[in-house]
Design a protein around this motif. Sequence first.
Motif, PDB file in Angstrom:
ATOM      1  N   ILE A   1      89.975  26.864   5.194  1.00 12.53           N
ATOM      2  CA  ILE A   1      89.927  26.460   3.800  1.00 12.53           C
ATOM      3  C   ILE A   1      91.487  26.153   3.382  1.00 12.53           C
ATOM      4  CG2 ILE A   1      89.239  26.510   1.269  1.00 12.53           C
ATOM      5  CD1 ILE A   1      86.812  27.865   2.084  1.00 12.53           C
ATOM      6  N   ILE A   2      92.329  26.938   3.502  1.00 13.18           N
ATOM      7  CA  ILE A   2      93.637  26.853   3.068  1.00 13.18           C
ATOM      8  C   ILE A   2      94.221  25.588   3.864  1.00 13.18           C
ATOM      9  CG2 ILE A   2      95.855  28.021   3.036  1.00 13.18           C
ATOM     10  CD1 ILE A   2      94.405  30.427   2.330  1.00 13.18           C
ATOM     11  N   ASN A   3      94.047  25.473   5.114  1.00 11.00           N
ATOM     12  CA  ASN A   3      94.727  24.563   5.766  1.00 11.00           C
ATOM     13  C   ASN A   3      94.204  23.017   5.686  1.00 11.00           C
ATOM     14  OD1 ASN A   3      96.511  26.428   7.190  1.00 11.00           O
ATOM     15  ND2 ASN A   3      94.942  26.744   8.848  1.00 11.00           N
ATOM     16  N   GLU A   4      92.920  23.172   5.196  1.00  9.45           N
ATOM     17  CA  GLU A   4      92.303  21.928   4.857  1.00  9.45           C
ATOM     18  C   GLU A   4      92.566  21.604   3.292  1.00  9.45           C
ATOM     19  OE1 GLU A   4      88.308  22.079   6.050  1.00  9.45           O
ATOM     20  OE2 GLU A   4      88.908  22.293   8.169  1.00  9.45           O
ATOM     21  N   ALA A   5      93.443  22.147   2.684  1.00 13.42           N
ATOM     22  CA  ALA A   5      93.641  21.933   1.180  1.00 13.42           C
ATOM     23  C   ALA A   5      93.977  20.548   1.083  1.00 13.42           C
ATOM     24  CB  ALA A   5      94.603  22.931   0.353  1.00 13.42           C
ATOM     25  N   PRO A   6      93.427  19.886   0.016  1.00 15.31           N
ATOM     26  CA  PRO A   6      93.753  18.532  -0.153  1.00 15.31           C
ATOM     27  C   PRO A   6      95.001  18.418  -0.673  1.00 15.31           C
ATOM     28  CG  PRO A   6      92.149  19.032  -1.831  1.00 15.31           C
ATOM     29  CD  PRO A   6      92.389  20.118  -0.835  1.00 15.31           C
ATOM     30  N   ILE A   7      95.802  17.465  -0.780  1.00 14.23           N
ATOM     31  CA  ILE A   7      96.982  17.049  -1.374  1.00 14.23           C
ATOM     32  C   ILE A   7      97.249  17.478  -2.832  1.00 14.23           C
ATOM     33  CG2 ILE A   7      96.938  14.666  -1.812  1.00 14.23           C
ATOM     34  CD1 ILE A   7      99.890  14.166  -0.668  1.00 14.23           C
ATOM     35  N   GLU A   8      96.251  17.308  -3.594  1.00 16.34           N
ATOM     36  CA  GLU A   8      96.510  17.758  -4.738  1.00 16.34           C
ATOM     37  C   GLU A   8      96.501  19.187  -5.216  1.00 16.34           C
ATOM     38  OE1 GLU A   8      93.939  15.894  -3.651  1.00 16.34           O
ATOM     39  OE2 GLU A   8      93.904  13.978  -4.726  1.00 16.34           O
ATOM     40  N   ALA A   9      96.057  19.987  -4.191  1.00 16.87           N
ATOM     41  CA  ALA A   9      96.115  21.394  -4.291  1.00 16.87           C
ATOM     42  C   ALA A   9      97.427  21.838  -3.703  1.00 16.87           C
ATOM     43  CB  ALA A   9      94.956  21.996  -3.552  1.00 16.87           C
ATOM     44  N   GLN A  10      98.025  21.181  -2.709  1.00 16.41           N
ATOM     45  CA  GLN A  10      99.195  21.478  -2.356  1.00 16.41           C
ATOM     46  C   GLN A  10     100.360  21.117  -3.143  1.00 16.41           C
ATOM     47  OE1 GLN A  10      99.647  19.730   1.857  1.00 16.41           O
ATOM     48  NE2 GLN A  10      97.698  20.303   2.378  1.00 16.41           N
ATOM     49  N   LEU A  11     100.215  20.210  -3.948  1.00 21.41           N
ATOM     50  CA  LEU A  11     101.103  19.827  -5.194  1.00 21.41           C
ATOM     51  C   LEU A  11     101.472  20.740  -6.167  1.00 21.41           C
ATOM     52  CD1 LEU A  11     100.431  15.892  -5.295  1.00 21.41           C
ATOM     53  CD2 LEU A  11     102.511  17.017  -4.126  1.00 21.41           C
ATOM     54  N   LEU A  12     100.507  21.616  -6.408  1.00 20.44           N
ATOM     55  CA  LEU A  12     100.685  22.626  -7.582  1.00 20.44           C
ATOM     56  C   LEU A  12     102.062  23.529  -7.698  1.00 20.44           C
ATOM     57  CD1 LEU A  12      99.181  23.777 -10.132  1.00 20.44           C
ATOM     58  CD2 LEU A  12      98.389  25.633  -8.738  1.00 20.44           C
ATOM     59  N   PRO A  13     102.537  23.876  -6.379  1.00 20.04           N
ATOM     60  CA  PRO A  13     103.635  24.383  -6.736  1.00 20.04           C
ATOM     61  C   PRO A  13     105.001  23.701  -6.843  1.00 20.04           C
ATOM     62  CG  PRO A  13     102.561  25.224  -4.599  1.00 20.04           C
ATOM     63  CD  PRO A  13     101.885  24.111  -5.238  1.00 20.04           C
ATOM     64  N   ALA A  14     104.776  22.381  -6.407  1.00 21.47           N
ATOM     65  CA  ALA A  14     105.773  21.406  -6.738  1.00 21.47           C
ATOM     66  C   ALA A  14     106.012  21.325  -8.284  1.00 21.47           C
ATOM     67  CB  ALA A  14     105.590  20.064  -6.143  1.00 21.47           C
ATOM     68  N   TYR A  15     104.726  20.906  -8.799  1.00 23.59           N
ATOM     69  CA  TYR A  15     104.604  20.779 -10.355  1.00 23.59           C
ATOM     70  C   TYR A  15     104.945  22.100 -11.098  1.00 23.59           C
ATOM     71  CZ  TYR A  15     102.646  16.431  -9.938  1.00 23.59           C
ATOM     72  OH  TYR A  15     102.559  14.778  -9.821  1.00 23.59           O
ATOM     73  N   LEU A  16     104.695  23.030 -10.686  1.00 21.07           N
ATOM     74  CA  LEU A  16     105.236  24.305 -11.260  1.00 21.07           C
ATOM     75  C   LEU A  16     106.772  24.499 -11.372  1.00 21.07           C
ATOM     76  CD1 LEU A  16     102.824  27.049 -10.435  1.00 21.07           C
ATOM     77  CD2 LEU A  16     102.773  25.749 -12.330  1.00 21.07           C
ATOM     78  N   SER A  17     107.394  23.994 -10.300  1.00 20.76           N
ATOM     79  CA  SER A  17     108.778  23.829 -10.294  1.00 20.76           C
ATOM     80  C   SER A  17     109.540  22.657 -11.018  1.00 20.76           C
ATOM     81  CB  SER A  17     109.195  23.902  -8.706  1.00 20.76           C
ATOM     82  OG  SER A  17     109.101  22.420  -8.121  1.00 20.76           O
ATOM     83  N   PHE A  18     108.737  21.625 -11.064  1.00 22.49           N
ATOM     84  CA  PHE A  18     109.276  20.692 -12.061  1.00 22.49           C
ATOM     85  C   PHE A  18     109.201  21.095 -13.612  1.00 22.49           C
ATOM     86  CE2 PHE A  18     107.487  17.547  -8.784  1.00 22.49           C
ATOM     87  CZ  PHE A  18     108.654  17.376  -8.151  1.00 22.49           C
TER      88      PHE A  18
END
Length: 139
Positions: free
Chosen positions: A76-93
């Motif tokens: 499940i983690i490896n197949e996470a959609p791009i929206e879920a993978q972007l969360l750390p980026a948005y937190l850093s922003f």
Amino acid sequence: MTDVFLYTFPQWIVFAALFGIVYGWVENKKSFRLIGLAAFIVLGLFSLYVILGDFLAPGQFLTPEEIMHEELNDEIINEAPIEAQLLPAYLSFIGASVLALTAFVLDWLDKKQYKLLTVIAGLVALLGFFIVVGAVRSV
């Protein structure tokens, strides 16, 4: 909001902000530095809107049963959609915008400490940029 907008808009804002800050330092133009810092602040507000607007909500991608039973194995983690993978980026922003807001106020008041906060805000925003690039490459 489209997926493409979720990962392209922040990238443009990061580079516009960095360009404004670097140009302001090189040409000694305070207004360009402030515009660059304001762009980071706008990016943070956009990030808050995206996160609070459930554009990156994991509940959209996992069923309640999977969440309740903690079935978050590697597949499940490896197949996470791009929206879920972007969360750390948005937190850093968001983090970069908090630093940029402080640097903006210090620069406005002509305090020297704004330089360190501006550099840290730029590095944190670049971290988010590279998280976005990594997420786009994994798709």
